[in-house]
Design an enzyme around this catalytic site. Structure first.
Site, PDB file in Angstrom:
ATOM      1  NE  ARG A 107     -30.962   1.581 -31.898  1.00 50.02           N
ATOM      2  CZ  ARG A 107     -31.495   1.350 -32.779  1.00 50.02           C
ATOM      3  NH1 ARG A 107     -32.790   0.619 -32.221  1.00 50.02           N
ATOM      4  NH2 ARG A 107     -31.666   1.017 -34.201  1.00 50.02           N
ATOM      5  CG  ASP A 108     -22.502   0.593 -30.383  1.00 51.40           C
ATOM      6  OD1 ASP A 108     -22.408  -0.674 -29.949  1.00 51.40           O
ATOM      7  OD2 ASP A 108     -21.698   0.325 -31.907  1.00 51.40           O
ATOM      8  CG  LEU A 109     -22.817   6.068 -25.634  1.00 48.62           C
ATOM      9  CD1 LEU A 109     -23.846   6.707 -24.726  1.00 48.62           C
ATOM     10  CD2 LEU A 109     -22.528   7.241 -26.420  1.00 48.62           C
ATOM     11  CB  THR A 153     -20.596  -3.069 -28.680  1.00 46.35           C
ATOM     12  OG1 THR A 153     -20.841  -2.389 -29.380  1.00 46.35           O
ATOM     13  CG2 THR A 153     -19.320  -3.792 -28.194  1.00 46.35           C
ATOM     14  NE  ARG A 164     -21.388  -1.019 -33.181  1.00 41.68           N
ATOM     15  CZ  ARG A 164     -21.025  -0.833 -34.558  1.00 41.68           C
ATOM     16  NH1 ARG A 164     -20.269  -0.713 -35.403  1.00 41.68           N
ATOM     17  NH2 ARG A 164     -22.066   0.619 -33.849  1.00 41.68           N
TER      18      ARG A 164
END
Length: 223
Positions: free
Chosen positions: A98-100, A153, A196
């Site tokens: 979920r936040d690559l 992000t 973010r």
């Protein structure tokens, strides 16, 4: 090894649940490009902790920004492919990152790749912990949203993630594509404020702004 403890987490039941969930998620992922979890538990004063391997790394975003032209950026392709392999492993274990993004992919001194920041990870079919009144506000460079709405992000989130919809592994694939785009072009695919969206938990990772040094910690700093 590096051990970090959570100093302000005992007041918040939801923060403790998120901390424990991150420990469980990290423990179930065994891959060369994911920092292993060695131990976890409670300090004598009740503060939770976990222990992870120390690594000496640079964030991929730093290497992209320092690269002199497309040839030097193309040399980073194996690191993006290694990150994709790590994410494929996580998906097989039912975990969505979920936040690559390039800041969450670290490159070691010998070219090894480490995917970090599993604090936002989602286990498929597992409910999100509900926040409570003791959860702290996020830093000024972050955006805080309602629980379960939008985490991630801007610029690297898939459309369904930005809309706060249910996610699948395809959202991580979108983020990997955005990361590949930035590696090739030298710029992110979408210009957004450097903020973010995330629940109020620090990441299980090294600081992406810290200069590389021997023994750089890959554990989370919970303050």
């Amino acid at each position: 090894r590096s051990s970090q403890v959570a100093a302000g987490i005992r007041r918040s039941a939801s923060l403790l649940k998120r901390f424990q969930r991150e420990v469980r998620i990290t423990a179930r992922l065994e891959h060369a490009s994911i920092v292993p979890l060695y131990d976890s538990g409670l300090m004598p004063d009740g503060r939770p902790f976990y222990v992870m391997r120390r690594v000496s790394v640079r964030p991929l975003i730093e290497l992209i920004e320092r690269a002199n032209g497309i040839d030097e950026r193309l040399a980073l392709l194996p690191n993006v492919l290694a990150a994709a392999d790590a994410i494929a492993h996580a998906h097989k274990r039912g975990v969505i990152h979920r936040d690559l993004k390039p800041a969450n992919i670290l490159v070691g001194e010998l070219g090894e790749t480490v995917v970090i920041d599993w604090g936002l990870a989602k286990v498929v079919d597992e409910e999100e912990p509900e926040p409570d009144s003791f959860e702290p506000r996020l830093p000024s460079d972050s955006l805080q949203t309602q629980a379960g709405a939008v985490f991630g992000t801007p610029g690297f989130m898939s459309p369904e993630q930005a809309r706060g919809e249910d996610l699948s592994p395809r959202s991580d694939v979108f983020a990997l594509g955005a990361t590949l785009y930035q590696m090739l072009s030298g710029r992110p695919p979408v210009k957004t404020p450097a903020r973010r969206l995330r629940p109020p938990l620090p990441a299980a990772a090294t600081s992406s702004s810290a200069p590389p040094r021997s023994g750089c910690s890959a554990a989370a700093a919970w303050r």
